[in-house]
Design a protein around this motif. Structure first.
Motif, PDB file in Angstrom:
ATOM      1  N   UNK A 109       0.818  -1.211   0.000  1.00  0.00           N
ATOM      2  CA  UNK A 109       0.000   0.000   0.000  1.00  0.00           C
ATOM      3  C   UNK A 109       0.855   1.265   0.000  1.00  0.00           C
ATOM      4  N   UNK A 110       2.140   1.143   0.357  1.00  0.00           N
ATOM      5  CA  UNK A 110       3.030   2.287   0.254  1.00  0.00           C
ATOM      6  C   UNK A 110       3.152   2.790  -1.176  1.00  0.00           C
ATOM      7  N   UNK A 111       3.020   1.883  -2.135  1.00  0.00           N
ATOM      8  CA  UNK A 111       3.077   2.287  -3.543  1.00  0.00           C
ATOM      9  C   UNK A 111       1.827   3.082  -3.918  1.00  0.00           C
ATOM     10  N   UNK A 112       0.680   2.625  -3.438  1.00  0.00           N
ATOM     11  CA  UNK A 112      -0.562   3.375  -3.664  1.00  0.00           C
ATOM     12  C   UNK A 112      -0.444   4.753  -3.023  1.00  0.00           C
ATOM     13  N   UNK A 113       0.062   4.808  -1.784  1.00  0.00           N
ATOM     14  CA  UNK A 113       0.192   6.080  -1.075  1.00  0.00           C
ATOM     15  C   UNK A 113       1.113   7.041  -1.808  1.00  0.00           C
ATOM     16  N   UNK A 114       2.226   6.520  -2.331  1.00  0.00           N
ATOM     17  CA  UNK A 114       3.195   7.387  -2.999  1.00  0.00           C
ATOM     18  C   UNK A 114       2.601   7.999  -4.258  1.00  0.00           C
TER      19      UNK A 114
ATOM     20  N   UNK B 113       8.924   1.375  -0.810  1.00  0.00           N
ATOM     21  CA  UNK B 113       9.290   2.759  -1.120  1.00  0.00           C
ATOM     22  C   UNK B 113      10.214   2.825  -2.329  1.00  0.00           C
ATOM     23  N   UNK B 114      10.159   3.918  -3.091  1.00  0.00           N
ATOM     24  CA  UNK B 114      10.887   3.998  -4.357  1.00  0.00           C
ATOM     25  C   UNK B 114      12.393   3.741  -4.298  1.00  0.00           C
ATOM     26  N   UNK B 115      13.128   4.194  -3.261  1.00  0.00           N
ATOM     27  CA  UNK B 115      14.578   4.022  -3.317  1.00  0.00           C
ATOM     28  C   UNK B 115      15.042   2.569  -3.422  1.00  0.00           C
ATOM     29  N   UNK B 116      14.209   1.611  -3.014  1.00  0.00           N
ATOM     30  CA  UNK B 116      14.614   0.200  -3.041  1.00  0.00           C
ATOM     31  C   UNK B 116      14.837  -0.317  -4.456  1.00  0.00           C
ATOM     32  N   UNK B 117      14.054   0.190  -5.407  1.00  0.00           N
ATOM     33  CA  UNK B 117      13.869  -0.530  -6.662  1.00  0.00           C
ATOM     34  C   UNK B 117      14.849  -0.129  -7.765  1.00  0.00           C
ATOM     35  N   UNK B 118      16.141  -0.342  -7.484  1.00  0.00           N
ATOM     36  CA  UNK B 118      17.115  -0.294  -8.562  1.00  0.00           C
ATOM     37  C   UNK B 118      16.819  -1.451  -9.520  1.00  0.00           C
ATOM     38  N   UNK B 119      17.354  -1.377 -10.716  1.00  0.00           N
ATOM     39  CA  UNK B 119      17.135  -2.471 -11.667  1.00  0.00           C
ATOM     40  C   UNK B 119      17.612  -3.803 -11.101  1.00  0.00           C
ATOM     41  N   UNK B 120      18.766  -3.770 -10.439  1.00  0.00           N
ATOM     42  CA  UNK B 120      19.331  -5.006  -9.894  1.00  0.00           C
ATOM     43  C   UNK B 120      18.432  -5.599  -8.811  1.00  0.00           C
ATOM     44  N   UNK B 121      17.974  -4.735  -7.875  1.00  0.00           N
ATOM     45  CA  UNK B 121      17.162  -5.250  -6.773  1.00  0.00           C
ATOM     46  C   UNK B 121      15.782  -5.687  -7.259  1.00  0.00           C
ATOM     47  N   UNK B 122      15.211  -4.974  -8.209  1.00  0.00           N
ATOM     48  CA  UNK B 122      13.915  -5.371  -8.762  1.00  0.00           C
ATOM     49  C   UNK B 122      14.012  -6.755  -9.388  1.00  0.00           C
TER      50      UNK B 122
ATOM     51  N   UNK C 215       9.749   7.753  -8.914  1.00  0.00           N
ATOM     52  CA  UNK C 215       8.663   8.574  -8.375  1.00  0.00           C
ATOM     53  C   UNK C 215       9.116   9.270  -7.093  1.00  0.00           C
ATOM     54  N   UNK C 216       8.759  10.542  -6.966  1.00  0.00           N
ATOM     55  CA  UNK C 216       9.133  11.325  -5.788  1.00  0.00           C
ATOM     56  C   UNK C 216       7.902  11.649  -4.940  1.00  0.00           C
ATOM     57  N   UNK C 217       8.074  11.561  -3.632  1.00  0.00           N
ATOM     58  CA  UNK C 217       7.033  11.977  -2.676  1.00  0.00           C
ATOM     59  C   UNK C 217       7.094  13.499  -2.557  1.00  0.00           C
ATOM     60  N   UNK C 218       5.953  14.194  -2.588  1.00  0.00           N
ATOM     61  CA  UNK C 218       5.973  15.661  -2.494  1.00  0.00           C
ATOM     62  C   UNK C 218       6.588  16.146  -1.179  1.00  0.00           C
TER      63      UNK C 218
END
Length: 248
Positions: free
Chosen positions: A97-102, A122-131, A174-177
């Motif tokens: 749900x953090x993705x929905x919130x972001x 949260x967005x910082x996790x998802x480098x190409x390698x980690x994804x 994606x950036x959080x405001x």
């Protein structure tokens, strides 16, 4: 039941005053995940509390095809509009749900006054390698789910896997405001318990997100698994109270 883009969604409301607190459960979970929290939160804050079932979960209609976060954002927006909620929303979002919130907060920063992100994706996790690593690690569970697609949890796992890599490559950007404050509660064990490198990257992502603006706070749930709302309910309640009080 609320209509959104041709399907119906179940929203549950406890009326109150001040900010509206929206509790959003993680992947495969519906509004019942928050059952033990709702009464305590209402008693502590007096706020309106909303829980809901995302498409395909609980009493909400299923939507065929890959899971689409933008559709989930549209569903939440439609529900809040029809319930007359137009400002001062505090989002409480667990895991997926953090993705929905972001995405929701990026799209509607004027509607969200604050958020408590509970071991959230949260967005910082998802480098190409980690994804790619996460997708590969999840594949056995996806294959098992395909053998029994009758349960809502398995259907969601399958639909999420269909778009996982492309969706998270986009999510990484994606950036959080900066205008919307957030408290980030990260678990000590994380969803990657038993996978030390990935667990550390999860914690690092939470810390990185929290450091990106001065109105963000990082809280570690000591001893907790990924299931923080059940392992450390008092901590989650305390942080929601703080955020709701600050935005009142």
């Amino acid at each position: 039941m609320i209509e959104s883009d041709g399907h119906r969604l179940a929203f549950h409301v406890v009326d109150g005053h001040g900010p509206t607190i929206v509790l959003d459960a993680g992947g495969g979970e519906d509004s019942s995940y928050w059952t033990d929290m709702v009464g305590k939160l209402h008693a502590a804050t007096g706020a309106t509390i909303i829980t809901y079932d995302r498409a395909g979960l609980g009493k909400s209609d299923a939507v065929p095809g890959p899971w689409d976060v933008e559709s989930a954002v549209g569903d939440l927006r439609a529900g809040l509009e029809k319930l007359g909620v137009t400002k001062d929303v505090v989002l409480v979002s667990h895991s997926q749900a953090g993705e929905v919130a972001t995405y929701f907060t990026k799209e509607y920063p004027e509607l969200v006054s604050g958020a408590v992100l509970v071991d959230a994706s949260l967005p910082p996790l998802y480098t190409d390698e980690e994804t790619a690593r996460i997708a590969a690690a999840n594949q056995p569970a996806v294959d098992a789910a395909k053998k029994d697609p009758s349960t809502p949890q398995n259907r969601q796992l399958i639909s999420t896997a269909e778009s996982y890599v492309s969706m998270h490559k986009a999510y990484h950007e994606v950036s959080w405001p900066d205008s919307v404050p957030a408290t980030v509660i990260v678990s000590e064990k994380t969803p990657f318990d038993g996978m030390p490198e990935d667990a550390q990257l999860w914690r690092d992502a939470a810390a990185s997100f929290a450091q990106q603006a001065p109105n963000r706070t990082l809280v570690t749930a000591k001893g907790s698994s990924h299931d923080i709302p059940n392992d450390r309910p008092a901590l989650v309640l305390q942080e929601i109270q703080k955020m709701a009080s600050a935005q009142s």
